[in-house]
Design an enzyme around this catalytic site. Structure first.
Site, PDB file in Angstrom:
ATOM      1  N   GLY A 196     -31.207   9.776   0.363  1.00  8.37           N
ATOM      2  CA  GLY A 196     -30.947   9.891   2.059  1.00  8.37           C
ATOM      3  C   GLY A 196     -29.521   9.806   2.261  1.00  8.37           C
ATOM      4  N   VAL A 200     -27.989   4.183   5.453  1.00  7.48           N
ATOM      5  CA  VAL A 200     -29.038   3.594   4.923  1.00  7.48           C
ATOM      6  C   VAL A 200     -28.920   3.006   3.495  1.00  7.48           C
ATOM      7  CG1 VAL A 200     -31.728   3.630   4.427  1.00  7.48           C
ATOM      8  CG2 VAL A 200     -30.486   4.673   6.690  1.00  7.48           C
ATOM      9  N   GLU A 218     -28.971   8.506  -4.219  1.00 12.86           N
ATOM     10  CA  GLU A 218     -28.639   9.925  -4.358  1.00 12.86           C
ATOM     11  C   GLU A 218     -28.409  10.262  -2.805  1.00 12.86           C
ATOM     12  OE1 GLU A 218     -29.120  12.019  -6.766  1.00 12.86           O
ATOM     13  OE2 GLU A 218     -29.398  10.538  -8.346  1.00 12.86           O
TER      14      GLU A 218
HETATM   15  P1  NAD Z   1     -34.540   9.916   6.280  1.00 11.08           P
HETATM   16  O1  NAD Z   1     -34.051   9.475   7.573  1.00 11.08           O
HETATM   17  O2  NAD Z   1     -35.654  10.455   5.928  1.00 11.08           O
HETATM   18  O3  NAD Z   1     -34.329   8.508   5.209  1.00 11.08           O
HETATM   19  C1  NAD Z   1     -34.733   8.637   4.028  1.00 11.08           C
HETATM   20  C2  NAD Z   1     -35.452   7.213   3.774  1.00 11.08           C
HETATM   21  O4  NAD Z   1     -35.186   6.243   4.183  1.00 11.08           O
HETATM   22  C3  NAD Z   1     -36.823   7.469   4.677  1.00 11.08           C
HETATM   23  O5  NAD Z   1     -38.025   7.004   3.790  1.00 11.08           O
HETATM   24  C4  NAD Z   1     -36.861   6.419   5.607  1.00 11.08           C
HETATM   25  O6  NAD Z   1     -38.124   5.745   6.336  1.00 11.08           O
HETATM   26  C5  NAD Z   1     -35.884   5.395   5.013  1.00 11.08           C
HETATM   27  N1  NAD Z   1     -35.033   4.598   6.416  1.00 11.08           N
HETATM   28  C6  NAD Z   1     -34.446   5.176   7.167  1.00 11.08           C
HETATM   29  N2  NAD Z   1     -33.728   4.269   7.733  1.00 11.08           N
HETATM   30  C7  NAD Z   1     -33.990   2.854   7.125  1.00 11.08           C
HETATM   31  C8  NAD Z   1     -33.377   1.800   7.542  1.00 11.08           C
HETATM   32  N3  NAD Z   1     -32.735   1.279   8.325  1.00 11.08           N
HETATM   33  N4  NAD Z   1     -33.891   0.816   6.650  1.00 11.08           N
HETATM   34  C9  NAD Z   1     -34.616   0.992   5.426  1.00 11.08           C
HETATM   35  N5  NAD Z   1     -35.313   2.182   5.121  1.00 11.08           N
HETATM   36  C10 NAD Z   1     -34.925   3.299   5.936  1.00 11.08           C
HETATM   37  O7  NAD Z   1     -33.322  10.784   5.279  1.00 11.08           O
HETATM   38  P2  NAD Z   1     -31.981  11.391   5.958  1.00 11.08           P
HETATM   39  O8  NAD Z   1     -31.035  10.041   5.986  1.00 11.08           O
HETATM   40  O9  NAD Z   1     -32.141  11.902   7.275  1.00 11.08           O
HETATM   41  O10 NAD Z   1     -31.565  12.280   4.738  1.00 11.08           O
HETATM   42  C11 NAD Z   1     -30.452  13.161   4.789  1.00 11.08           C
HETATM   43  C12 NAD Z   1     -29.338  12.641   3.988  1.00 11.08           C
HETATM   44  O11 NAD Z   1     -30.153  12.689   2.724  1.00 11.08           O
HETATM   45  C13 NAD Z   1     -28.343  13.461   3.924  1.00 11.08           C
HETATM   46  O12 NAD Z   1     -27.186  13.013   3.971  1.00 11.08           O
HETATM   47  C14 NAD Z   1     -28.641  14.294   2.458  1.00 11.08           C
HETATM   48  O13 NAD Z   1     -27.199  14.756   2.290  1.00 11.08           O
HETATM   49  C15 NAD Z   1     -29.236  13.309   1.900  1.00 11.08           C
HETATM   50  N6  NAD Z   1     -29.877  13.869   0.824  1.00 11.08           N
HETATM   51  C16 NAD Z   1     -29.494  13.589  -0.484  1.00 11.08           C
HETATM   52  C17 NAD Z   1     -30.216  14.186  -1.577  1.00 11.08           C
HETATM   53  C18 NAD Z   1     -29.846  13.963  -2.937  1.00 11.08           C
HETATM   54  O14 NAD Z   1     -30.538  14.161  -3.754  1.00 11.08           O
HETATM   55  N7  NAD Z   1     -28.820  13.429  -3.381  1.00 11.08           N
HETATM   56  C19 NAD Z   1     -31.270  14.915  -1.146  1.00 11.08           C
HETATM   57  C20 NAD Z   1     -31.834  15.285   0.138  1.00 11.08           C
HETATM   58  C21 NAD Z   1     -30.738  14.467   1.025  1.00 11.08           C
END
Ligand code: NAD
Length: 531
Positions: A196, A200, A218
């Site tokens: 993510g 976070v 990641e």
């Molecule tokens: P998201 O909002 O779905 O968050 C990811 C997870 O974190 C979810 O399961 C969510 O419920 C949890 N979450 C959110 N806020 C939280 C908190 N305050 N406390 C605990 N858990 C929490 O995903 P996102 O951040 O919008 O995803 C996009 C980001 O992810 C981009 O920065 C992208 O580059 C990155 N990403 C990285 C990869 C990788 O493989 N390196 C892959 C995909 C996306």
């Protein structure tokens, strides 16, 4: 009927159940691991249609893209893991490189970590939750899978159907948002694997401190493309536009912005409409093959960033710019007149994570490298384009990033033998193939020494060996600790490793024979043997 979130009150019991299954040893046998890998693969084959439909509802994602980047990659990971699992779990014999260890068995063995928490995200919700799960169970762990609530339909499908395939005592699926994640993070895990954003990620790390839990993060970041004057411009534009508009730019390794050498900028811009037509026909907005933005929040974030950027003097739209709020659609949009200065250019502040592509023209690649380095935030990917290998090497060595692909984008993710992961702001730890297996394992050193042959240890006991003036101590000291100037010591060590160490392989037999011979002489001298 919407699937309800996992009740927060159930979460401690759910994690405790997974731990009980792990402690009972269910997950360690190779047969169990293979069974789960087959079950996940089965899920991906039998539920292919349902997964495609769910991702179409979540992202308006065309089937072919879902097949390749979500279902296909996860299936390949399962098959690759099943194919290599025996090799990965086999103890790895190492050499002690010294006479002192000639009689020992020296091994690195991979043990499961315990119960791991996998927190997934929404942009490739099958790939980014099931590949970590495949890797976790291959390494013999119990796992709790937390699905992202943002891609609702896929999360609902996973929470409903995956438990029908896998062993529910050791693999738990949790569906929910921040409260559910927070409740999970209060529990004790042996690894937290989070995909993510970097904000976070900091919450995750803070929570991990409580139980001293290791984390794999990641993340993403602003991944740059640098196009040299010697690049094949038509091919470069096609590949860059493909990677930027795939999943509507909602890809962690999507190109975020593009540096183009001034001398080829006009050719670069001229290729863009031609390529857009090849990818999506005359009107991407009407194309069934073009993905939408996942939520209104992300749509509004992208549109307001784009509108703010378009107010900056000198910034122009090269292609696209149209949007449709009802459809949550933003055309592939290319901007020119942008500079690296994030104070002036809203598009250069945060990772865009959408189909907006700023182009920055440059003269000198050294200045580009310095500008990217000055940000101090290594991105997940780095993409130099050139026919000149020296240019590519210069960029690869000059800019920090998690992963590099020259003259293409994204493709290295599908190579199981390459580690995938970030560095600094783009994350820590890596996975895919054997790299993932190692990430989800504890590498334990195992040394098995002979129970007898105490004579070999005599020198280390103070009363016998600590007399540094003694002849044998001197010999041992030279062989083991090399009290010489550094260069002599390195030369001695190299000579020893190349020429003497290989002679030790028959050492256990030779030393055994020598000691047997020595013991028989001693016994004869003591009158225990008469002939
Ligand atoms: P998201 O909002 O779905 O968050 C990811 C997870 O974190 C979810 O399961 C969510 O419920 C949890 N979450 C959110 N806020 C939280 C908190 N305050 N406390 C605990 N858990 C929490 O995903 P996102 O951040 O919008 O995803 C996009 C980001 O992810 C981009 O920065 C992208 O580059 C990155 N990403 C990285 C990869 C990788 O493989 N390196 C892959 C995909 C996306």
């Amino acid at each position: 009927m919407p699937v309800p979130y996992t009740p927060v009150a159930d979460i401690p019991r759910l994690v405790a159940d997974a731990r009980a299954a792990y402690d009972a040893g269910f997950t360690k046998p190779l047969a169990w691991r293979r069974q789960q890998l087959r079950a996940i693969h089965d899920f991906l084959v039998k539920e292919e249609k349902a997964i495609n439909e769910a991702l179409f509802k979540d992202l308006h994602r065309p089937e072919a893209e879902t097949m390749i980047y979500d279902i296909g990659m996860a299936r390949n990971a399962a098959v690759h893991t099943l194919e290599y699992l025996d090799d990965w779990v086999a103890p790895e014999r190492v050499s002690g490189e010294s006479v002192a260890y000639a009689m020992d068995r020296l091994e690195v063995r991979r043990f499961p970590l315990g119960v791991v928490l996998i927190i997934g995200t929404w942009n490739y919700p099958i790939n980014l939750t099931l590949i970590p799960l495949i890797t976790a169970v291959a390494a013999g762990n119990a796992a709790v899978l937390k699905l992202s609530e943002v891609s609702v339909n896929t999360a609902e499908l996973l929470v409903r159907l995956l438990p029908k395939y896998v062993d529910n005592s050791a693999i738990k699926v949790v569906y929910g948002a921040v409260p559910e994640s927070t409740a999970l993070l209060e529990q004790r895990f042996n690894l937290i694997f989070y995909t993510g954003n970097a904000v976070v990620a900091r919450v995750i790390m803070k929570a991990a401190v409580k139980h001293l839990t290791p984390v794999v993060l990641e993340l993403g970041g602003k991944s740059p493309v640098i196009v040299d004057k010697d690049a094949n411009i038509p091919n470069a534009v096609k590949r860059i536009m493909w990677a930027k508009s795939m999943n509507s730019g909602q890809t962690c390794v999507a190109p975020d912005y593009v540096y183009v050498h001034k001398s080829v900028a006009a050719q670069f811009y001229a290729e863009i409409p031609k390529v857009a037509k090849i990818l999506y026909g005359n009107d991407p907005a009407k194309s069934e093959l073009y993905t939408r933005i996942v939520s209104d929040r992300h749509f509004n974030r992208l549109v307001s960033t784009l509108d703010a950027e378009l107010k900056v003097p000198g910034v122009e739209v090269v292609y696209g710019g149209n949007r449709d709020a009802k459809e949550r659609l933003i055309e592939p949009t290319v901007l020119r007149g942008v500079t690296q200065d994030a104070k002036k250019h809203p598009v250069m502040k945060e990772e865009l994570f959408g189909p907006i592509m700023p182009v920055i023209e440059y003269d000198d690649v050294d200045e580009v490298i310095a500008a990217i380095r000055a940000k101090g935030e290594p991105s997940l990917a780095l993409y130099p384009f050139s026919s000149n290998l020296k240019f590519i090497e210069k960029v690869v060595n000059g800019v920090d990033a998690g992963n590099v692909i020259a003259n293409d984008l994204i493709m290295s993710l599908a190579v199981e033998n390459l580690p995938f992961g970030g560095v600094g702001e783009s994350g820590m730890g890596s996975y895919h193939g054997k790299h993932g297996f190692d990430t989800f394992s504890h590498k334990r050193s195992v040394m098995v020494r002979p129970a007898g042959l105490e004579i070999l240890n005599d020198a280390r006991y103070p009363a016998n060996g600590y007399n540094r003036r003694g002849f044998w101590y001197k010999v041992v000291e030279i062989l083991l600790f090399r009290p010489m100037p550094t260069d002599t010591s390195i030369a001695f060590s190299t000579f020893w490793r190349r020429n003497i160490s290989p002679l030790f392989s028959p050492a256990p037999i030779l030393i055994g024979l020598a000691l047997g011979f020595y013991a028989s002489i001693r016994a004869r001298a003591a009158g225990l043997i008469s002939h």
